[in-house]
Write an enzyme that holds these catalytic residues in place. Structure first.
Site, PDB file in Angstrom:
ATOM      1  CG  ASP A   1      -2.076   0.903   1.123  1.00  0.00           C
ATOM      2  OD1 ASP A   1      -2.319   1.428   0.012  1.00  0.00           O
ATOM      3  OD2 ASP A   1      -2.761   1.116   2.138  1.00  0.00           O
TER       4      ASP A   1
ATOM      5  CD1 TRP B   1       7.393   6.611  -2.585  1.00  0.00           C
ATOM      6  CD2 TRP B   1       7.001   6.834  -4.778  1.00  0.00           C
ATOM      7  NE1 TRP B   1       8.603   6.651  -3.222  1.00  0.00           N
ATOM      8  CE2 TRP B   1       8.392   6.785  -4.561  1.00  0.00           C
ATOM      9  CE3 TRP B   1       6.529   6.975  -6.093  1.00  0.00           C
ATOM     10  CZ2 TRP B   1       9.317   6.868  -5.604  1.00  0.00           C
ATOM     11  CZ3 TRP B   1       7.447   7.065  -7.143  1.00  0.00           C
ATOM     12  CH2 TRP B   1       8.825   7.001  -6.890  1.00  0.00           C
TER      13      TRP B   1
ATOM     14  CG  ASN C   1       2.256   1.275  -4.943  1.00  0.00           C
ATOM     15  OD1 ASN C   1       3.139   1.177  -4.105  1.00  0.00           O
ATOM     16  ND2 ASN C   1       1.776   0.229  -5.610  1.00  0.00           N
TER      17      ASN C   1
ATOM     18  CG  ASN D   1      -7.433  -2.632  -6.069  1.00  0.00           C
ATOM     19  OD1 ASN D   1      -6.524  -3.396  -5.777  1.00  0.00           O
ATOM     20  ND2 ASN D   1      -7.785  -1.638  -5.265  1.00  0.00           N
TER      21      ASN D   1
HETATM   22  C1  FPP Z   1      -2.032  -0.022  -3.314  1.00  0.00           C
HETATM   23  O1  FPP Z   1      -1.531   1.296  -3.285  1.00  0.00           O
HETATM   24  C2  FPP Z   1      -1.460  -0.726  -4.468  1.00  0.00           C
HETATM   25  C3  FPP Z   1      -2.181  -1.344  -5.444  1.00  0.00           C
HETATM   26  C4  FPP Z   1      -3.652  -1.344  -5.458  1.00  0.00           C
HETATM   27  C5  FPP Z   1      -1.516  -1.990  -6.608  1.00  0.00           C
HETATM   28  C6  FPP Z   1      -0.277  -2.781  -6.298  1.00  0.00           C
HETATM   29  C7  FPP Z   1       0.368  -3.116  -7.572  1.00  0.00           C
HETATM   30  C8  FPP Z   1       1.687  -3.180  -7.789  1.00  0.00           C
HETATM   31  C9  FPP Z   1       2.703  -2.994  -6.719  1.00  0.00           C
HETATM   32  C10 FPP Z   1       2.262  -3.413  -9.159  1.00  0.00           C
HETATM   33  C11 FPP Z   1       1.779  -4.607  -9.935  1.00  0.00           C
HETATM   34  C12 FPP Z   1       1.950  -5.908  -9.317  1.00  0.00           C
HETATM   35  C13 FPP Z   1       2.840  -6.875  -9.611  1.00  0.00           C
HETATM   36  C14 FPP Z   1       2.722  -8.170  -8.916  1.00  0.00           C
HETATM   37  C15 FPP Z   1       3.962  -6.695 -10.557  1.00  0.00           C
HETATM   38  P1  FPP Z   1      -2.521   2.501  -3.546  1.00  0.00           P
HETATM   39  O2  FPP Z   1      -2.550   2.791  -4.994  1.00  0.00           O
HETATM   40  O3  FPP Z   1      -3.857   2.206  -2.942  1.00  0.00           O
HETATM   41  O4  FPP Z   1      -1.820   3.651  -2.775  1.00  0.00           O
HETATM   42  P2  FPP Z   1      -2.525   4.893  -2.049  1.00  0.00           P
HETATM   43  O5  FPP Z   1      -3.292   4.310  -0.893  1.00  0.00           O
HETATM   44  O6  FPP Z   1      -1.363   5.727  -1.632  1.00  0.00           O
HETATM   45  O7  FPP Z   1      -3.403   5.563  -3.055  1.00  0.00           O
END
Ligand code: FPP
Length: 241
Positions: A18, A23, A20, A66
């Site tokens: 979590d 960030w 991304n 998602n």
């Molecule tokens: C949550 O952070 C992350 C996700 C919903 C996606 C995770 C996907 C990856 C790391 C890349 C693809 C996967 C692989 C296996 C190569 P968020 O977007 O909810 O972050 P936020 O809460 O800061 O908005």
């Protein structure tokens, strides 16, 4: 590289990747840039966990919820996942040598058939791996997984091969996507959130939780060590005294 040693290692570690989006936002970048970095962290930590001797590790890549994100973000995550699958296929021999078994947890029905073909290929090609079980949850929801298992049990009851009173935990567990794998010992969630978000509901019944404010793209091997050190100190009682 020197690897730290631990007096006790969790058999199964689960990771909610979590933070991304935040960030990327902090850097004035599109959310997808955060996922690109997050995918790199996933590779690093997956490999590191295996090197340390963690036998089962599960990463939450994409939840059933998602899909409600903007289409551009959904397709960016799926593209990254596809790139990972391509790379995994290219490195197949290396994975086989390392004893890695790759499994995908979730409902494949809604995933692009081209990706599903690669997922199936990798699962089959690595099915004899005995050292590290690397699970990636894609289109995964814990409640959906339980419903899926319950429907399967109901069918067996209906055709007479299972008696309702005889249904035990093992019957349900053998119908989960994690069939044959131990329950989650340690659940890691970065980015300051402290919830389970529909992840591995059954499997995490007695999991120890470790939270941190670090955002997933910034998560390092040191953070993983920190989580394992914290786990080492926990006194797990499983409802006893
Ligand atoms: C949550 O952070 C992350 C996700 C919903 C996606 C995770 C996907 C990856 C790391 C890349 C693809 C996967 C692989 C296996 C190569 P968020 O977007 O909810 O972050 P936020 O809460 O800061 O908005």
């Amino acid at each position: 590289m020197e690897f730290p040693t631990f007096t006790v290692l969790p058999r199964h570690v689960a990771v909610i990747m979590d933070g991304n989006g935040r960030w990327a936002k902090q850097r004035g970048l599109p959310r997808t840039a955060g996922h690109v970095e997050g995918a790199k962290t996933f590779r690093r930590i997956g490999e590191y966990a295996g090197d340390l001797g963690v036998k089962h590790i599960t990463f939450y890549a994409f939840s059933t919820e998602n899909w409600s994100r903007p289409e551009t973000e959904v397709s960016a995550i799926m593209r990254l996942f596809g790139e990972y699958l391509e790379e995994a296929r290219e490195r197949l021999q290396e994975s086989i040598q390392k004893g890695i078994r790759l499994r995908f947890l979730g409902d494949k029905a809604r995933i692009d058939p081209a990706l599903v073909a690669m997922m199936d290929f990798m699962e089959d090609a690595t099915k004899d791996g005995q050292k590290v079980n690397l699970n990636i949850a894609v289109n995964y929801g814990g409640q959906q997984e339980l419903l899926h298992a319950v429907r399967s049990l109901a069918k067996d009851v209906l055709d007479g091969s299972l008696s309702p009173d005889a249904i035990g935990a093992g019957d349900l567990e053998s119908r989960l996507y994690t069939a044959g794998q131990p329950p989650v010992d340690l659940m890691i969630r970065p980015s300051g959130e402290q919830r389970l978000s529909n992840f591995l509901l059954w499997q995490s019944a007695y999991a120890e939780f470790w939270y941190s404010d670090v955002l997933w793209p910034d998560f390092t091997e040191e953070h993983f060590n920190e989580a394992l050190r914290a786990y080492e100190k926990r006194n797990r009682r499983f409802g006893g005294v």
